[in-house]
Design a protein around this motif. Structure first.
Motif, PDB file in Angstrom:
ATOM      1  N   THR A   5      40.166  32.176  50.226  1.00 27.58           N
ATOM      2  CA  THR A   5      39.248  33.173  50.763  1.00 27.58           C
ATOM      3  C   THR A   5      39.607  33.567  52.191  1.00 27.58           C
ATOM      4  N   ASP A  84      46.015  35.471  44.759  1.00 27.62           N
ATOM      5  CA  ASP A  84      45.105  35.347  43.634  1.00 27.62           C
ATOM      6  C   ASP A  84      44.810  36.737  43.067  1.00 27.62           C
ATOM      7  N   MET A  85      44.892  36.893  41.752  1.00 28.36           N
ATOM      8  CA  MET A  85      44.709  38.208  41.127  1.00 28.36           C
ATOM      9  C   MET A  85      43.311  38.768  41.353  1.00 28.36           C
ATOM     10  N   ASP A  86      42.290  37.914  41.413  1.00 25.60           N
ATOM     11  CA  ASP A  86      40.948  38.402  41.723  1.00 25.60           C
ATOM     12  C   ASP A  86      40.919  39.028  43.114  1.00 25.60           C
ATOM     13  N   PHE A  87      41.607  38.393  44.049  1.00 28.72           N
ATOM     14  CA  PHE A  87      41.679  38.944  45.398  1.00 28.72           C
ATOM     15  C   PHE A  87      42.406  40.289  45.393  1.00 28.72           C
ATOM     16  N   HIS A  89      42.614  42.420  42.992  1.00 33.26           N
ATOM     17  CA  HIS A  89      41.728  43.420  42.395  1.00 33.26           C
ATOM     18  C   HIS A  89      40.652  43.864  43.387  1.00 33.26           C
ATOM     19  N   ARG A  90      40.105  42.922  44.155  1.00 34.16           N
ATOM     20  CA  ARG A  90      39.115  43.291  45.182  1.00 34.16           C
ATOM     21  C   ARG A  90      39.762  44.159  46.255  1.00 34.16           C
ATOM     22  N   GLU A  93      40.074  47.644  44.937  1.00 35.00           N
ATOM     23  CA  GLU A  93      38.770  48.306  45.018  1.00 35.00           C
ATOM     24  C   GLU A  93      38.487  48.747  46.447  1.00 35.00           C
TER      25      GLU A  93
END
Length: 154
Positions: A5, A84-87, A89-90, A93
């Motif tokens: 994070t 991290d792929m979630d990061f 993607h965020r 966005e």
């Protein structure tokens, strides 16, 4: 190793914040010029930092490369950094929602680290950085010689 994070919005105490503070005008210039020519995206700064513990950011020259990564190329550009792929993607966005006239998305790379920042509420806007750098180009060219060295001729 920092927690995942910490890659978002900077991380207090790391050298990347000092780099952004000292080189905000060229970063803002690149952000606005990139937006005008390529729409939304990310400013990437590849910084040659050898020993940040002894570096005086106000005096010591720092070599760096700066480029604008359009949104369409951001994911491919970030892949080698194993984020991290979630990061990611965020971040993609955020590239659709940030305010280009007020905010900057910037990646600072150096010493094997990548630090992604969403700069908001800036003292000087990206368009103002762009106009300052253009209207006083010779001053900033001299400033790069004494206060930093842009590897890519920015």
């Amino acid at each position: 190793m920092r927690p995942p994070t910490s890659v978002w919005q900077g991380y207090s105490g790391y050298w990347q914040s000092a780099f952004i503070r000292e080189y905000l005008l060229p970063i803002g210039h690149a952000a606005w010029q990139g937006y005008l020519t390529q729409w939304r995206g990310l400013v990437s700064c590849d910084v040659d930092v050898v020993d940040v513990s002894t570096l005086d950011w106000h005096i010591d020259p720092v070599e760096y490369g700066i480029q604008y990564i359009p949104k369409a190329e951001m994911q491919r550009y970030l892949e080698p950094h194993n984020l991290d792929m979630d990061f990611v993607h965020r971040l993609m966005e955020a590239a659709m929602t940030y305010q280009p006239g007020q905010d900057i998305l910037v990646a600072i790379l150096g010493n094997g680290q990548v630090d992604i920042n969403w700069l908001q509420n800036l003292a000087i806007s990206p368009p103002d950085c762009y106009h300052e750098m253009r209207s006083r180009h010779s001053e900033f060219a001299l400033g790069l010689s004494s206060g930093g060295r842009c590897k890519d001729g920015c």
